[in-house]
Scaffold this active site. Sequence first.
Site, PDB file in Angstrom:
ATOM      1  N   ASP A 168     -12.006  -2.730 -21.304  1.00  0.00           N
ATOM      2  CA  ASP A 168     -13.213  -3.554 -21.464  1.00  0.00           C
ATOM      3  C   ASP A 168     -14.334  -2.738 -22.104  1.00  0.00           C
ATOM      4  O   ASP A 168     -15.014  -3.208 -23.022  1.00  0.00           O
ATOM      5  CB  ASP A 168     -13.690  -4.070 -20.101  1.00  0.00           C
TER       6      ASP A 168
ATOM      7  N   GLY B 114     -10.518  -1.976 -16.793  1.00  0.00           N
ATOM      8  CA  GLY B 114     -11.950  -1.930 -17.097  1.00  0.00           C
ATOM      9  C   GLY B 114     -12.296  -0.909 -18.160  1.00  0.00           C
ATOM     10  O   GLY B 114     -13.296  -1.056 -18.864  1.00  0.00           O
TER      11      GLY B 114
ATOM     12  N   ASP C 115     -11.804 -10.423 -17.022  1.00  0.00           N
ATOM     13  CA  ASP C 115     -13.032 -11.209 -17.193  1.00  0.00           C
ATOM     14  C   ASP C 115     -14.252 -10.395 -17.621  1.00  0.00           C
ATOM     15  O   ASP C 115     -15.379 -10.882 -17.568  1.00  0.00           O
ATOM     16  CB  ASP C 115     -13.367 -11.971 -15.905  1.00  0.00           C
TER      17      ASP C 115
ATOM     18  N   GLU D  53      -4.995  -6.120 -15.906  1.00  0.00           N
ATOM     19  CA  GLU D  53      -5.488  -7.066 -14.911  1.00  0.00           C
ATOM     20  C   GLU D  53      -4.432  -8.018 -14.349  1.00  0.00           C
ATOM     21  O   GLU D  53      -4.448  -8.335 -13.151  1.00  0.00           O
ATOM     22  CB  GLU D  53      -6.663  -7.863 -15.480  1.00  0.00           C
TER      23      GLU D  53
ATOM     24  N   ILE E 288     -11.386  -0.606 -12.801  1.00  0.00           N
ATOM     25  CA  ILE E 288     -12.345  -0.893 -11.738  1.00  0.00           C
ATOM     26  C   ILE E 288     -11.816  -0.356 -10.411  1.00  0.00           C
ATOM     27  O   ILE E 288     -10.609  -0.422 -10.131  1.00  0.00           O
ATOM     28  CB  ILE E 288     -12.635  -2.410 -11.651  1.00  0.00           C
TER      29      ILE E 288
END
Length: 276
Positions: free
Chosen positions: A129, A126, A157, A149, A70
């Site tokens: 993810d 990310g 999350d 993270e 991210i």
Amino acid sequence: MEENYRTLKINQESPDSGVFNLLINRPSRGNALSREFFTEFPAALSSLDHNPQVGVIILSGAGNHFCSGIDLETLNSITQDTRSSDTGRTGEKLRRQIKFLQGAVTAIEECRKPVIAAIHGACIGGGVDLITACDIRYSTENALFSVKEVDLGITADLGSLQRLPGIVGFGKAMELALTARSFSGLEAKELGLVTTLFTDKQTLDKGVAQIAQGIAAKSPLAVIGTKRVLIKSRDLTMDQGLDYIATWNSGVLLSDDLTQAIAAHLLKKKPLFAKL
């Protein structure tokens, strides 16, 4: 595809192909995920899902990396935008922001068409993810992965902590998430995170395209059914899963695809299925 995206690029593998490439397209930022990406990505997936020409989607990154995680500017803006003097309202607004970001990743699973991750370079935070939500994952040998993270003071999350244990096992997922250590494509293959390794980006693109073409040539009803039933069955008992597939097939089994597949097998020719 007519849509114009700032963070993504879509192209068809070849004019008659049912395989479409969806590229994260911020190469100058290592394909870091911006706020705009989280709006455009589910919209692009929905567009591809509803396009009858699309059979399979290959998710990859433009430039030298798949995804560096991210964008820190995006992360900072989210935390700043949600601040207020009321702790309760701050928390409620932040929860909505997190759910918005989660929805963009979960859109991969919600897409009826199979989404294959083709990973090269960095796949960080990310990026993990995203790939854990994909249906199949392939990478280059020298790809670099990290569930990053905790190094940023965050509990992941967007899905890694929920999906990764089912892919690599609970113990391995716990170790990778707590240490945030980097690991190579070779280890990712050993862990089961990726199915097959390729020596470089060129062979990765070629090999994944061939695999995707093979899937796209199959019955679209059987393909989307297989994806949906497998994803649904993760959260069901054996009896519930068997009941779900019985109900699913009672609605779609008796189709032209079944007739075509049987006839083609008997005649020893390739079946031709209607688009979905």
